[in-house]
Design an enzyme around this catalytic site. Structure first.
Site, short mmCIF file in Angstrom:
data_model
loop_
_atom_site.label_atom_id
_atom_site.label_comp_id
_atom_site.label_asym_id
_atom_site.label_seq_id
_atom_site.Cartn_x
_atom_site.Cartn_y
_atom_site.Cartn_z
N SER A 243 5.98 40.31 27.68
CA SER A 243 5.91 40.83 27.50
C SER A 243 4.43 41.32 26.72
O SER A 243 3.52 39.97 26.51
CB SER A 243 6.62 41.60 25.62
OG SER A 243 5.59 42.43 25.07
N TYR B 199 9.06 39.62 17.38
CA TYR B 199 9.72 39.53 18.81
C TYR B 199 8.40 38.85 19.80
O TYR B 199 8.56 38.60 20.59
CB TYR B 199 9.53 40.97 19.07
CG TYR B 199 9.57 41.85 20.26
CD1 TYR B 199 8.16 42.47 20.97
CD2 TYR B 199 10.68 42.13 20.85
CE1 TYR B 199 8.18 42.45 22.25
CE2 TYR B 199 10.75 42.41 22.55
CZ TYR B 199 8.98 42.90 22.97
OH TYR B 199 9.06 42.58 24.34
N LYS C 275 9.43 36.33 22.57
CA LYS C 275 9.01 36.28 24.72
C LYS C 275 8.05 35.47 24.85
O LYS C 275 8.49 34.60 26.00
CB LYS C 275 7.87 37.64 24.42
CG LYS C 275 8.84 39.37 24.53
CD LYS C 275 9.91 38.66 25.37
CE LYS C 275 10.82 40.00 25.32
NZ LYS C 275 11.77 39.93 26.61
C1 WQD Z 1 1.38 52.26 20.92
C2 WQD Z 1 0.38 52.90 19.50
C3 WQD Z 1 -0.22 53.44 18.20
C4 WQD Z 1 4.32 55.00 16.73
C5 WQD Z 1 4.85 48.21 21.29
C6 WQD Z 1 5.32 46.44 21.33
C7 WQD Z 1 4.92 45.99 22.27
C8 WQD Z 1 6.24 46.78 23.94
C9 WQD Z 1 5.42 48.70 24.02
C10 WQD Z 1 7.85 45.65 24.21
C11 WQD Z 1 -0.49 52.62 19.51
C12 WQD Z 1 0.80 54.79 17.87
C13 WQD Z 1 2.64 54.96 17.62
C14 WQD Z 1 3.79 56.05 16.37
C15 WQD Z 1 1.26 56.44 16.01
N1 WQD Z 1 7.05 46.54 23.23
N2 WQD Z 1 1.99 55.41 17.36
N3 WQD Z 1 2.63 56.95 15.88
O1 WQD Z 1 2.86 49.02 19.58
O2 WQD Z 1 0.74 48.96 21.40
O3 WQD Z 1 3.85 47.69 21.40
O4 WQD Z 1 5.61 48.67 22.31
O5 WQD Z 1 7.66 44.82 24.87
O6 WQD Z 1 5.52 44.66 23.05
O7 WQD Z 1 3.95 45.95 20.49
O8 WQD Z 1 3.47 50.21 21.77
O9 WQD Z 1 4.59 52.63 21.22
O10 WQD Z 1 4.33 51.82 19.01
O11 WQD Z 1 2.43 52.73 19.66
O12 WQD Z 1 0.49 56.70 16.18
O13 WQD Z 1 4.62 57.22 15.22
O14 WQD Z 1 0.75 54.72 19.58
O15 WQD Z 1 -0.46 53.02 16.50
O16 WQD Z 1 -1.57 53.19 19.01
P1 WQD Z 1 2.60 49.19 21.00
P2 WQD Z 1 3.98 51.80 20.15
#
Ligand code: WQD
Length: 339
Positions: free
Chosen positions: A124, A149, A153
């Site tokens: 990841s 997490y 990884k």
């Molecule tokens: C994306 C963007 C949030 C939810 C994570 C893990 C990564 C991978 C993918 C496994 C950010 C914004 C999110 C919400 C929002 N997983 N957001 N409202 O944090 O980039 O990555 O998932 O491998 O390892 O770290 O993904 O989808 O949580 O967030 O505004 O309800 O959407 O702030 O900018 P992230 P995410």
């Protein structure tokens, strides 16, 4: 060639199996259904139009894994099984360290016993340190992970690297996923979170069908074009072809190889929401709230190495992913009302 897919009932696993079967590989899969359902296996068979052996089991069961590796004469393992919710890992660190690391050590132990020498690992972008410049390349700094997490990884990558040094005939490809989104174009398989989604796309999709009341956008004061966070959203079907490309690559490579699986392009939260609203033909109830602790402003991949050495690049857009997610979400909604 026969490939053993751990976590085969999961979001990534189901799409990887569909792609491997489509490319003519034989597949054997296993899952313990801790974050997936038996139904996903049936749907994967239906989409593929092909059957494959499936085992409900925990990858920590070394003897069970060794039995599968031997009985099916496995040539290569794709290890996708693991817990993956960042927020949950902060509140349940021991569960994450135990599950993600012990399962990997167990798998490697069984592979050593059975002389299975090729492994592809679901890593990841969270293994990259938060102080890197963008885009992130495979040479960007890793470590200083911001959550358990990400550390699991990072540690699994290290374990596989050390194992490879001790076994010169062992080859491993570490695939660093950016932000997987979307669903198979058939609408038959897709992301199916068991609880309230942590990730943006499934949260948008469940808000669109009224399963959730409103989307909270975590901050609009970042140094980005529209103030919301920017990520590299890769269609899960592109992620699947990336795994198939890694299988081909292992035919001729040995040692440890690392590849980013992303699009090389960033998209903001508001851009993704707007694309989804267009695909679904509706407005998503949303509100801006405070930033989420630990979030980066911008995170996206350099994809040059995968293009050059794997001969792979992502082809689908966030618009494709939104349309496919909407189709899948509507099907799920229809099926759930038919229970
Ligand atoms: C994306 C963007 C949030 C939810 C994570 C893990 C990564 C991978 C993918 C496994 C950010 C914004 C999110 C919400 C929002 N997983 N957001 N409202 O944090 O980039 O990555 O998932 O491998 O390892 O770290 O993904 O989808 O949580 O967030 O505004 O309800 O959407 O702030 O900018 P992230 P995410």
């Amino acid at each position: 060639m026969t490939i053993f897919v751990t976590g085969g009932a999961g979001y990534i696993g189901s799409h990887v199996i569909v792609e491997l079967l489509a490319q003519g590989y034989d597949v054997v899969a296993a899952d313990n259904f801790s974050n997936s359902k038996q139904e996903a296996v049936w749907r994967t068979r239906q989409v593929s139009g092909a059957d494959f052996p499936f085992y409900e089991m925990d990858i920590c069961d070394v003897d069970g894994v060794a039995t599968i590796l031997t009985a099916h004469e496995i040539d290569c393992v794709i290890h996708l099984a693991g817990l993956k919710a960042v927020g949950e890992s902060v509140s349940k660190p021991l569960e994450y360290y135990s599950n993600n690391i012990v399962s990997t050590i167990s798998l490697l132990t069984a592979m050593e016993e059975c002389a299975v020498r090729k492994l592809i690992f679901s890593s990841s972008a969270t293994v990259y340190s938060g102080d890197n410049e963008m885009p992130l390349s495979e040479e960007s700094r890793t470590g200083n992970c911001t959550n358990p997490y990400g550390w699991t990884k990072f540690m699994c990558e290290q374990i596989m690297t050390d194992f490879s040094k001790a076994h010169k005939d062992f080859s491993v490809v570490l695939l660093r996923y950016f932000n997987p989104i979307g669903a198979h174009s058939s609408g038959m398989i897709g992301e199916d979170p068991q609880d309230i989604p942590n990730n943006l796309m499934p949260y948008i999709a469940q808000t669109a069908v009224g399963q959730l009341p409103s989307l909270s956008i975590f901050g609009d004061d970042y140094d980005t074009p529209d103030g919301t966070g920017v990520r590299d959203y890769i269609h899960v079907s592109d992620l699947a072809t990336g795994h198939a490309a890694a299988v081909d690559y292992l035919d001729t490579q040995s040692g440890v190889s690392i590849f980013n699986l992303g699009t090389g392009k960033g998209a903001s939260v508001l851009e993704l929401v707007t694309a989804f609203e267009k695909a679904a033909g509706l407005k998503i109830p949303k509100k801006i709230v405070a930033r989420r602790p630990g979030d980066l402003a911008v995170c996206y991949a350099s994809t040059e190495k995968a293009k050059r050495e794997l001969g792979w690049e992502a082809k689908k857009t966030i618009e494709d992913a939104c349309a496919d997610t909407w189709r899948w979400q509507q099907n799920k909604q229809r099926d759930s009302t038919h229970v």
